[in-house]
Design a protein around this motif. Structure first.
Motif, mmCIF file in Angstrom:
data_model
loop_
_atom_site.group_PDB
_atom_site.id
_atom_site.type_symbol
_atom_site.label_atom_id
_atom_site.label_comp_id
_atom_site.label_asym_id
_atom_site.label_seq_id
_atom_site.Cartn_x
_atom_site.Cartn_y
_atom_site.Cartn_z
ATOM 1 N N SER A 40 0.839 -1.204 0.000
ATOM 2 C CA SER A 40 0.000 0.000 0.000
ATOM 3 C C SER A 40 0.875 1.256 0.000
ATOM 4 O O SER A 40 0.570 2.226 -0.690
ATOM 5 C CB SER A 40 -0.977 0.002 1.175
ATOM 6 O OG SER A 40 -0.292 0.015 2.406
ATOM 7 N N GLN A 58 -9.375 -8.629 3.108
ATOM 8 C CA GLN A 58 -9.864 -7.412 3.753
ATOM 9 C C GLN A 58 -8.731 -6.594 4.368
ATOM 10 O O GLN A 58 -8.784 -5.372 4.373
ATOM 11 C CB GLN A 58 -10.919 -7.748 4.808
ATOM 12 C CG GLN A 58 -11.692 -6.534 5.305
ATOM 13 C CD GLN A 58 -12.414 -5.781 4.185
ATOM 14 O OE1 GLN A 58 -13.095 -6.390 3.361
ATOM 15 N NE2 GLN A 58 -12.269 -4.466 4.148
ATOM 16 N N GLY A 59 -7.697 -7.259 4.859
ATOM 17 C CA GLY A 59 -6.557 -6.538 5.424
ATOM 18 C C GLY A 59 -5.882 -5.658 4.380
ATOM 19 O O GLY A 59 -5.527 -4.510 4.657
ATOM 20 N N VAL A 61 -7.356 -4.530 1.614
ATOM 21 C CA VAL A 61 -8.323 -3.473 1.279
ATOM 22 C C VAL A 61 -8.230 -2.351 2.306
ATOM 23 O O VAL A 61 -8.191 -1.167 1.958
ATOM 24 C CB VAL A 61 -9.764 -4.033 1.208
ATOM 25 C CG1 VAL A 61 -10.780 -2.906 1.089
ATOM 26 C CG2 VAL A 61 -9.912 -5.003 0.050
ATOM 27 N N ASN A 62 -8.170 -2.724 3.584
ATOM 28 C CA ASN A 62 -8.073 -1.724 4.650
ATOM 29 C C ASN A 62 -6.803 -0.889 4.532
ATOM 30 O O ASN A 62 -6.836 0.329 4.688
ATOM 31 C CB ASN A 62 -8.133 -2.383 6.023
ATOM 32 C CG ASN A 62 -9.480 -3.015 6.311
ATOM 33 O OD1 ASN A 62 -10.469 -2.766 5.632
ATOM 34 N ND2 ASN A 62 -9.505 -3.882 7.317
ATOM 35 N N ALA A 63 -5.677 -1.558 4.260
ATOM 36 C CA ALA A 63 -4.397 -0.848 4.133
ATOM 37 C C ALA A 63 -4.439 0.130 2.968
ATOM 38 O O ALA A 63 -3.951 1.263 3.078
ATOM 39 C CB ALA A 63 -3.252 -1.850 3.958
ATOM 40 N N SER A 65 -7.216 1.457 1.600
ATOM 41 C CA SER A 65 -8.205 2.491 1.926
ATOM 42 C C SER A 65 -7.620 3.553 2.845
ATOM 43 O O SER A 65 -7.912 4.746 2.698
ATOM 44 C CB SER A 65 -9.440 1.873 2.570
ATOM 45 O OG SER A 65 -10.103 1.052 1.643
ATOM 46 N N GLU A 66 -6.789 3.121 3.796
ATOM 47 C CA GLU A 66 -6.156 4.067 4.724
ATOM 48 C C GLU A 66 -5.265 5.066 3.989
ATOM 49 O O GLU A 66 -5.021 6.165 4.477
ATOM 50 C CB GLU A 66 -5.328 3.313 5.776
ATOM 51 C CG GLU A 66 -6.182 2.612 6.800
ATOM 52 C CD GLU A 66 -5.376 1.697 7.712
ATOM 53 O OE1 GLU A 66 -4.131 1.715 7.653
ATOM 54 O OE2 GLU A 66 -6.015 0.953 8.482
ATOM 55 N N LYS A 70 -8.709 3.534 -3.797
ATOM 56 C CA LYS A 70 -9.962 2.814 -4.034
ATOM 57 C C LYS A 70 -9.639 1.409 -4.542
ATOM 58 O O LYS A 70 -8.699 1.225 -5.311
ATOM 59 C CB LYS A 70 -10.793 3.575 -5.074
ATOM 60 C CG LYS A 70 -12.085 2.905 -5.435
ATOM 61 C CD LYS A 70 -12.808 3.705 -6.517
ATOM 62 C CE LYS A 70 -13.990 2.907 -7.030
ATOM 63 N NZ LYS A 70 -14.594 3.509 -8.204
#
Length: 93
Positions: A40, A58-59, A61-63, A65-66, A70
Motif C-alpha cells: 500500500s 480485507q486486510g 483493502v483496509n491498508a 483504503s487508509e 480505491k
C-alpha cells in the motif's frame, strides 16, 4: 492516477494514467518482493489512486483504503483488458 492488481504475492503491477477514457503511459512496475503490508505504501508512492483486482483480502483493502486508494475487486480478466474497461467506465471498473 494509476490502476493495477494487488495480492500478498504480487510480483508486479500494471500502472497507467487514465486520460480521456483511455489508459495511457502504461508501465509494468516490480514490487521487488514487497509483502502486502508494504504494497500500500509502494502504490501510494507511485501515485496509484485505484487498484483493480480479482481477489483481495480485507486486510489489504483496509491498508489501501487508509492511504486513499480505491479498490475495485472481483474483476476476472486480463490486466490490460480490465484497465481499458475501467478507463471507459464499465461496471467492472
Amino acid at each position: 492516477a494509476g490502476s493495477s492488481s494487488i495480492s500478498g504475492k504480487t510480483a508486479a503491477f500494471l500502472i497507467a494514467d487514465i486520460e480521456d477514457h483511455e489508459a495511457k503511459h502504461e508501465q509494468l512496475r516490480s514490487t521487488n518482493g514487497s509483502g502486502h503490508g508494504a504494497l500500500s505504501a509502494l502504490l501510494s508512492e507511485w501515485g496509484v489512486d485505484t487498484v483493480i483486482c480479482g481477489g483481495i483480502g480485507q486486510g489489504a483493502v483496509n491498508a489501501l483504503s487508509e492511504r486513499g486508494i480505491k479498490v475495485v475487486r472481483g474483476v476476472d480478466m486480463d490486466a490490460r483488458m480490465a484497465l481499458s474497461a475501467f478507463a471507459k467506465g464499465s461496471p467492472a471498473g
